[in-house]
Design a protein around this motif. Structure first.
Motif, PDB file in Angstrom:
ATOM      1  N   UNK A 150       0.840  -1.199   0.000  1.00 16.49           N
ATOM      2  CA  UNK A 150       0.000   0.000   0.000  1.00 16.49           C
ATOM      3  C   UNK A 150       0.878   1.253   0.000  1.00 16.49           C
ATOM      4  N   UNK A 151       1.842   1.273   0.913  1.00 18.13           N
ATOM      5  CA  UNK A 151       2.707   2.447   1.043  1.00 18.13           C
ATOM      6  C   UNK A 151       3.473   2.704  -0.248  1.00 18.13           C
ATOM      7  N   UNK A 152       3.934   1.626  -0.898  1.00 15.87           N
ATOM      8  CA  UNK A 152       4.686   1.785  -2.145  1.00 15.87           C
ATOM      9  C   UNK A 152       3.814   2.433  -3.215  1.00 15.87           C
ATOM     10  N   UNK A 153       2.566   2.007  -3.284  1.00 18.32           N
ATOM     11  CA  UNK A 153       1.676   2.569  -4.305  1.00 18.32           C
ATOM     12  C   UNK A 153       1.348   4.030  -4.003  1.00 18.32           C
ATOM     13  N   UNK A 154       1.007   4.301  -2.755  1.00 18.97           N
ATOM     14  CA  UNK A 154       0.652   5.676  -2.388  1.00 18.97           C
ATOM     15  C   UNK A 154       1.855   6.613  -2.600  1.00 18.97           C
ATOM     16  N   UNK A 155       3.049   6.119  -2.240  1.00 20.98           N
ATOM     17  CA  UNK A 155       4.250   6.953  -2.389  1.00 20.98           C
ATOM     18  C   UNK A 155       4.529   7.270  -3.848  1.00 20.98           C
ATOM     19  N   UNK A 156       4.219   6.316  -4.740  1.00 24.55           N
ATOM     20  CA  UNK A 156       4.532   6.524  -6.158  1.00 24.55           C
ATOM     21  C   UNK A 156       3.489   7.382  -6.875  1.00 24.55           C
ATOM     22  N   UNK A 157       2.320   7.536  -6.282  1.00 24.20           N
ATOM     23  CA  UNK A 157       1.211   8.176  -6.998  1.00 24.20           C
ATOM     24  C   UNK A 157       1.502   9.603  -7.469  1.00 24.20           C
ATOM     25  N   UNK A 158       2.076  10.470  -6.613  1.00 26.15           N
ATOM     26  CA  UNK A 158       2.256  11.855  -7.085  1.00 26.15           C
ATOM     27  C   UNK A 158       3.065  11.951  -8.375  1.00 26.15           C
ATOM     28  N   UNK A 159       4.009  11.043  -8.567  1.00 28.90           N
ATOM     29  CA  UNK A 159       4.820  11.097  -9.790  1.00 28.90           C
ATOM     30  C   UNK A 159       4.194  10.300 -10.934  1.00 28.90           C
ATOM     31  N   UNK A 160       3.064   9.630 -10.673  1.00 35.68           N
ATOM     32  CA  UNK A 160       2.439   8.766 -11.675  1.00 35.68           C
ATOM     33  C   UNK A 160       1.261   9.427 -12.368  1.00 35.68           C
ATOM     34  N   UNK A 161       0.508  10.199 -11.606  1.00 33.89           N
ATOM     35  CA  UNK A 161      -0.751  10.733 -12.138  1.00 33.89           C
ATOM     36  C   UNK A 161      -0.608  12.224 -12.419  1.00 33.89           C
ATOM     37  N   UNK A 162      -1.444  12.767 -13.282  1.00 33.82           N
ATOM     38  CA  UNK A 162      -1.369  14.200 -13.587  1.00 33.82           C
ATOM     39  C   UNK A 162      -1.866  15.053 -12.417  1.00 33.82           C
ATOM     40  N   UNK A 163      -1.406  16.289 -12.376  1.00 33.77           N
ATOM     41  CA  UNK A 163      -1.901  17.221 -11.362  1.00 33.77           C
ATOM     42  C   UNK A 163      -3.422  17.311 -11.443  1.00 33.77           C
ATOM     43  N   UNK A 164      -4.049  17.387 -10.279  1.00 34.45           N
ATOM     44  CA  UNK A 164      -5.507  17.460 -10.246  1.00 34.45           C
ATOM     45  C   UNK A 164      -6.167  16.115 -10.040  1.00 34.45           C
ATOM     46  N   UNK A 165      -5.385  15.048 -10.096  1.00 33.22           N
ATOM     47  CA  UNK A 165      -5.929  13.718  -9.800  1.00 33.22           C
ATOM     48  C   UNK A 165      -6.194  13.610  -8.302  1.00 33.22           C
ATOM     49  N   UNK A 166      -7.307  12.974  -7.934  1.00 31.23           N
ATOM     50  CA  UNK A 166      -7.573  12.693  -6.515  1.00 31.23           C
ATOM     51  C   UNK A 166      -7.536  11.187  -6.307  1.00 31.23           C
ATOM     52  N   UNK A 167      -7.174  10.775  -5.077  1.00 28.21           N
ATOM     53  CA  UNK A 167      -7.201   9.339  -4.775  1.00 28.21           C
ATOM     54  C   UNK A 167      -7.526   9.111  -3.298  1.00 28.21           C
ATOM     55  N   UNK A 168      -8.086   7.927  -3.028  1.00 20.35           N
ATOM     56  CA  UNK A 168      -8.367   7.550  -1.644  1.00 20.35           C
ATOM     57  C   UNK A 168      -7.069   7.107  -0.984  1.00 20.35           C
ATOM     58  N   UNK A 169      -7.021   7.208   0.346  1.00 21.30           N
ATOM     59  CA  UNK A 169      -5.812   6.866   1.100  1.00 21.30           C
ATOM     60  C   UNK A 169      -6.224   5.783   2.110  1.00 21.30           C
ATOM     61  N   UNK A 170      -6.379   4.538   1.642  1.00 18.27           N
ATOM     62  CA  UNK A 170      -7.020   3.507   2.467  1.00 18.27           C
ATOM     63  C   UNK A 170      -6.176   3.084   3.665  1.00 18.27           C
ATOM     64  N   UNK A 171      -6.844   2.852   4.790  1.00 13.85           N
ATOM     65  CA  UNK A 171      -6.174   2.336   5.992  1.00 13.85           C
ATOM     66  C   UNK A 171      -6.028   0.808   5.954  1.00 13.85           C
ATOM     67  N   UNK A 172      -6.578   0.178   4.939  1.00  7.85           N
ATOM     68  CA  UNK A 172      -6.498  -1.272   4.861  1.00  7.85           C
ATOM     69  C   UNK A 172      -7.103  -1.770   3.569  1.00  7.85           C
ATOM     70  N   UNK A 173      -7.315  -3.069   3.495  1.00 10.65           N
ATOM     71  CA  UNK A 173      -7.955  -3.654   2.321  1.00 10.65           C
ATOM     72  C   UNK A 173      -7.000  -3.835   1.161  1.00 10.65           C
ATOM     73  N   UNK A 174      -7.510  -3.633  -0.062  1.00  8.44           N
ATOM     74  CA  UNK A 174      -6.742  -3.984  -1.246  1.00  8.44           C
ATOM     75  C   UNK A 174      -6.680  -2.889  -2.307  1.00  8.44           C
ATOM     76  N   UNK A 175      -7.470  -1.808  -2.112  1.00  7.14           N
ATOM     77  CA  UNK A 175      -7.710  -0.929  -3.251  1.00  7.14           C
ATOM     78  C   UNK A 175      -7.450   0.552  -2.981  1.00  7.14           C
ATOM     79  N   UNK A 176      -6.946   1.225  -4.034  1.00  9.16           N
ATOM     80  CA  UNK A 176      -6.918   2.690  -4.101  1.00  9.16           C
ATOM     81  C   UNK A 176      -7.847   3.092  -5.249  1.00  9.16           C
TER      82      UNK A 176
END
Lengths: 378, 378
Positions: free
Chosen positions: A288-314
């Protein structure tokens, strides 16, 4: 053909086909990581269970008594006092049984939107009318629910309150209390689908809706904490519902595999499932942390995402007028995959949304996959 | 609650409770003999299957590809050319899927009367109207079927053509041809439920209806030739039906246990199921003979009974105005049990009928049980 089938499609199955090429780094699936299955422990449990000839015979529809006790004790230990459960052939079957038992054709089912798409299929198959309820980062909005309840008189509210599929969001405790009060006041059933609740990587547990509402049917599963191939789920229902659900299950498959149930009972008796789940949480939390950490450099500015405390999905939403299904085709050319968001909507889809699963790839694979995805999205 | 559930009962399950006292010699069950299960062979198959981590993962709804090939080859070898099957969670699930896929609420299902009662429950749950068709010692009467077809326009005919439950009767080849012609002429579906067909003790095989009718859905099961606890059945369907049935199954339980399917595929690959079935036929044939031989001294003059060539059941009718349900209570006082015939009727029950299973008791136990029963019936 039954009238509801002409409109039903099979999106989960179609999507699974996307991930079959070995060179694809797929964030599309909703699968647990196979390398983390306790294969040796489960193999030993089957071997021990199969010392007893009776595990090959027909068995009561309600399920293996030892397994029912073990599951009830486990739920009680997690803050949901439980005297008995009905064992089901995965929690998908529990959903199908609840739909058959509680929904007349034409009945209204209120759902969080977006939500689990195989649940939508189940309700459509039962001839129900699905009405979406707005939600935000705290999950389903109780004010929006009250409005839907008063205008549409739903027979049932379906939701995944903890680490939802597809959003990863968790419904706050105060909202759970408001929803329980609404259910008591208006007499609709709440179906609390909780396959992910034990997979918490940060923050603290929120009590299940079922623990504060006697209008709530609670669905659990061995699929995410044990192994989905065993197809074992359970259902905790109030009042006279269990008796009705047993009759419906008898017509559906007589009973769940005696072998799988006995193996699970042996496994829970001789192994420390809590310790196994703790190991899963360490691994999945890092992913989870790896995906969340990589997101700012992956998606365009203005993208929003959930920041899950568990489970499997963003869950993500891209800026502008884009269609994630079109972007998926481009992503596949770069050997990376996700799930477009549209099929998770019961009514009007938001095509700019998509779902990413972080469970089946290591942090290194996630970093590589996100780098590929950045070429498509940025 | 769904309207059809208020009338559905759970007779199979209630009846199983009859046999729980160990001193009872029960002819009531419809169970295979547990001492004849190939426990060692199946345990070894699970152990080998569980060397592969993927048997614990989610899997395609259609079923394990190896198992589908093995089952299709086995059906082809038995005279029913088959290219593919859908694996189901027991053949009870196959029935439920067929009912969901083929029956609109209010549709008419024609059934042999008496017939398998869990099938009746399935059709009731789908909101269908059940219309009985008369039968005699050769099985369903084609002239009676023609009359029902012309007046009631059924969407489906359900029958167990070989060693029927509860009667033990087998539909003759010439009648199968007439029914196939009627189905082609009038365009209804035939559901051929064949869990017992391989358990033949005398006489020669009759070709399945599905081999002469492309309007026929054929249901098979591992429960009587392997082990029911594994909950493995299969469905062979013509035309576009498989695609629809896969969608319905996906909503029902996503897929059948990956573990049980893989173990069955391993078992069929490494063991001689034909030889195992041949052993079952020797044992069950001797049990059948013991029951038939004891009948003249057990029942009153004027009693009639079926003389099955295979399967598990003898069907009897007592003379005079008697109710076998009343006699069952008396029989239980003598520590012997059977199943009263009434629940097997969709419409007007014949209370003088009852069903006796010969599979779960040895010839010696059958002789003792029949002596006890004689005290009640004569």
């Amino acid at each position: 053909m039954h009238r509801t089938l002409s409109v039903a499609s099979s999106p989960v199955r179609d999507l699974l086909a996307l991930t079959s090429r070995p060179e694809v780094i797929s964030f599309a699936g909703g699968l647990p990581a196979p390398e983390l299955f306790d294969l040796d422990g489960l193999r030993a449990a089957y071997d021990l269970a199969l010392r007893d000839r009776s595990v090959l015979q027909y068995a009561p529809t309600e399920g293996n008594p030892a397994l029912r006790s073990l599951v009830a004790a486990r739920l009680t230990g997690r803050g949901l006092p439980t005297s008995d459960v009905l064992i089901t052939t995965g929690s998908q079957q529990a959903l199908a049984l609840v739909a058959t038992a509680l929904l007349e054709p034409g009945a209204v089912v209120a759902v969080e939107e977006p939500t689990y798409l195989a649940a939508l299929q189940c309700f459509q198959m039962a001839g129900a009318r699905i009405v979406p309820v707005a939600s935000d980062d705290e999950g389903l909005d109780p004010a929006a629910l009250r409005s839907v309840v008063e205008s549409e008189r739903p027979a049932m509210l379906y939701l995944v309150p903890t680490f939802a599929n597809p959003t990863g969001r968790t419904l706050s405790a105060s909202r759970r209390a408001q929803i329980a009060a609404l259910a008591a006041e208006h007499g609709f059933w709440v179906v609390e689908d909780d396959p992910y609740g034990e997979l918490r990587y940060q923050g603290s547990a929120v009590a299940p809706l079922a623990s504060i509402s006697d209008r709530t049917v609670y669905l659990g599963s061995f699929s995410k904490i044990g192994a989905p191939g065993m197809r074992l789920g359970w259902l905790r229902a109030p009042a006279d519902l269990p008796r009705t659900l047993v009759i419906v299950k008898q017509a559906a498959d007589l009973h769940t595999s005696t072998v799988d149930q006995a193996a699970a009972a042996v496994y829970l008796t001789h192994n420390d499932l809590d310790a196994h789940v703790a190991r899963l949480c360490v691994e999945y939390g890092a992913r989870r942390d790896a995906m969340i950490a990589a997101l700012p450099a992956t998606v365009p500015d203005g993208t929003t995402w959930s920041d899950p405390d568990g489970g499997m999905f963003v869950w993500l939403r891209l800026p502008g007028d884009v269609d994630s299904a079109v972007l998926l085709k481009e992503a596949l050319r770069h050997d990376v995959a996700f799930v477009p968001g549209a099929p998770f909507y019961a009514t009007t889809p938001d095509h700019a949304t998509f779902r990413m699963s972080f469970t089946t790839n290591t942090p290194e694979e996630i970093a590589e996959g996100m780098a590929r995805l950045a070429k498509v999205l940025r």
